[in-house]
Design a protein around this motif. Structure first.
Motif, PDB file in Angstrom:
ATOM      1  N   UNK A   1      13.914 -27.858-162.253  1.00  0.00           N
ATOM      2  CA  UNK A   1      15.157 -27.138-162.096  1.00  0.00           C
ATOM      3  C   UNK A   1      15.234 -25.992-162.930  1.00  0.00           C
ATOM      4  N   UNK A   2      14.974 -26.287-164.181  1.00  0.00           N
ATOM      5  CA  UNK A   2      15.130 -25.172-165.300  1.00  0.00           C
ATOM      6  C   UNK A   2      14.209 -23.913-164.905  1.00  0.00           C
ATOM      7  N   UNK A   3      13.029 -24.261-164.467  1.00  0.00           N
ATOM      8  CA  UNK A   3      12.269 -23.025-164.132  1.00  0.00           C
ATOM      9  C   UNK A   3      12.988 -22.343-162.646  1.00  0.00           C
ATOM     10  N   UNK A   4      13.717 -22.901-161.762  1.00  0.00           N
ATOM     11  CA  UNK A   4      14.212 -22.492-160.470  1.00  0.00           C
ATOM     12  C   UNK A   4      15.243 -21.762-161.003  1.00  0.00           C
ATOM     13  N   UNK A   5      16.411 -22.145-162.145  1.00  0.00           N
ATOM     14  CA  UNK A   5      17.317 -21.421-162.637  1.00  0.00           C
ATOM     15  C   UNK A   5      17.097 -20.408-163.457  1.00  0.00           C
ATOM     16  N   UNK A   6      15.657 -20.332-164.206  1.00  0.00           N
ATOM     17  CA  UNK A   6      15.254 -19.097-164.930  1.00  0.00           C
ATOM     18  C   UNK A   6      14.847 -18.105-163.745  1.00  0.00           C
ATOM     19  N   UNK A   7      14.302 -18.423-162.690  1.00  0.00           N
ATOM     20  CA  UNK A   7      13.798 -17.846-161.503  1.00  0.00           C
ATOM     21  C   UNK A   7      15.045 -16.896-161.009  1.00  0.00           C
ATOM     22  N   UNK A   8      16.332 -17.482-160.924  1.00  0.00           N
ATOM     23  CA  UNK A   8      17.416 -16.824-160.639  1.00  0.00           C
ATOM     24  C   UNK A   8      18.060 -16.012-161.445  1.00  0.00           C
ATOM     25  N   UNK A   9      17.894 -16.134-162.751  1.00  0.00           N
ATOM     26  CA  UNK A   9      18.296 -15.215-163.950  1.00  0.00           C
ATOM     27  C   UNK A   9      17.407 -14.209-163.801  1.00  0.00           C
ATOM     28  N   UNK A  10      15.974 -14.271-163.508  1.00  0.00           N
ATOM     29  CA  UNK A  10      15.138 -13.116-163.779  1.00  0.00           C
ATOM     30  C   UNK A  10      15.348 -12.220-162.364  1.00  0.00           C
ATOM     31  N   UNK A  11      15.683 -13.067-161.262  1.00  0.00           N
ATOM     32  CA  UNK A  11      15.977 -12.265-159.932  1.00  0.00           C
ATOM     33  C   UNK A  11      17.332 -11.211-160.199  1.00  0.00           C
TER      34      UNK A  11
ATOM     35  N   UNK B   1      16.665   1.852-153.664  1.00  0.00           N
ATOM     36  CA  UNK B   1      15.987   1.241-152.513  1.00  0.00           C
ATOM     37  C   UNK B   1      16.549  -0.071-152.298  1.00  0.00           C
ATOM     38  N   UNK B   2      16.104  -0.583-151.295  1.00  0.00           N
ATOM     39  CA  UNK B   2      16.397  -2.071-150.944  1.00  0.00           C
ATOM     40  C   UNK B   2      15.787  -2.820-152.448  1.00  0.00           C
ATOM     41  N   UNK B   3      16.451  -3.476-153.134  1.00  0.00           N
ATOM     42  CA  UNK B   3      16.140  -4.055-154.305  1.00  0.00           C
ATOM     43  C   UNK B   3      15.074  -5.329-153.916  1.00  0.00           C
ATOM     44  N   UNK B   4      13.822  -5.188-154.274  1.00  0.00           N
ATOM     45  CA  UNK B   4      13.245  -6.198-154.026  1.00  0.00           C
ATOM     46  C   UNK B   4      13.333  -7.537-154.736  1.00  0.00           C
ATOM     47  N   UNK B   5      13.880  -7.530-155.972  1.00  0.00           N
ATOM     48  CA  UNK B   5      13.979  -8.640-156.621  1.00  0.00           C
ATOM     49  C   UNK B   5      14.774  -9.726-156.077  1.00  0.00           C
ATOM     50  N   UNK B   6      15.375  -9.590-154.903  1.00  0.00           N
ATOM     51  CA  UNK B   6      16.141 -10.571-154.430  1.00  0.00           C
ATOM     52  C   UNK B   6      15.305 -11.810-153.972  1.00  0.00           C
ATOM     53  N   UNK B   7      13.829 -11.348-153.776  1.00  0.00           N
ATOM     54  CA  UNK B   7      12.789 -12.655-153.414  1.00  0.00           C
ATOM     55  C   UNK B   7      12.916 -13.740-154.542  1.00  0.00           C
TER      56      UNK B   7
END
Length: 263
Positions: free
Chosen positions: A22-32, A90-96
């Protein structure tokens, strides 16, 4: 006793593994969101609330302007709604990196350039995508057809060219759709009957045809090709008949000659 201790150990390990995930997933969204902000221009400063200096509390990104989370105490992004923010780029690739994203609204901004061809790998769970009123160009990626949960796709008022990907008709959940005011051409895919889309969804394009617009017309080029094919077929048939006639005539002549010699 040993079994109880072992069971407790397994339970604690499972909880720790789940918490780490969960923490890793949450951190991934922060980086997103952090990367997203770095990939766009914000001349009006509307993303001022996207402050990443204080990351001690869970759910701090849920207070960002335009960001909705699944739960207020988790850094899991549900949707990003940046309608009419005046953003550029341009389209923000970070959404991935927002792995649980189901809604993306970038309408009425100043985004430009082509959409990534592998769009489906960036927003695989998105149900609503609104990129209208921008300056996106190039062809509509065929991979959009593989975003299987899509029920709203709004691409109007851009500069998209080429044809509408035929496989868009396979989006079984699609309810709203528009590509009006682009530079599209060619036949409109045959969407399912339950999808109520009218002329306004395809209006003001270069040369779209097919329902609900006028039927696709056979172009003069196509007429010329058909004529060439017909003429070629007739010529081929004539030549074939001529050759067969010669062969038959020659065969008959040989048979008559042999018959006379036999007599």
């Amino acid at each position: 006793m040993v079994c109880r201790v072992f069971a407790t150990f397994i339970w604690n390990c499972s909880c720790l593994l789940l918490l780490t995930t969960v923490i890793d997933a949450n951190q991934g969204d922060v980086e997103c969101l952090r990367t997203f902000k770095s990939q766009v221009e914000d001349p009006n400063g509307f993303l001022w609330s996207w402050d990443f200096t204080n990351q001690t509390s869970q759910g701090f990104i849920c207070k960002f302007t335009g960001v909705t989370c699944w739960h207020d105490h988790e850094n899991r992004v549900l949707s990003i709604n940046l309608y009419n923010y005046g953003l550029r780029g341009v389209f923000p690739l970070a959404v991935k990196n927002c792995s649980d994203l189901v809604g993306l609204d970038l309408a009425k901004n100043n985004f430009s350039g082509p959409l990534p061809p592998n769009l489906v790998s960036m927003i695989p769970l998105v149900t609503s995508l609104d990129l209208s009123y921008n300056s996106f160009s190039g062809e509509i990626p065929a991979s959009v057809s593989n975003v299987t949960f899509m029920n709203s796709l709004m691409l109007q008022h851009n500069q998209f060219t080429g044809q509408i990907p035929p496989d868009l008709a396979k989006l079984a959940r699609l309810k709203t759709f528009s590509v009006a005011n682009n530079l599209l051409e060619g036949p409109i895919p045959t969407f399912k009957r339950s999808l109520k889309i009218g002329v306004e969804s395809f209006a003001n394009n270069s040369d779209l045809c097919g329902k609900p617009l006028d039927d696709c017309k056979v172009t003069s080029f196509t007429h010329a090709r058909v004529k060439i094919i017909i003429i070629s077929a007739l010529c081929g048939f004539t030549v074939a008949v001529f050759v067969i006639g010669i062969v038959l005539g020659f065969t008959v002549s040989i048979e008559r000659l042999l018959f006379r010699k036999g007599r």
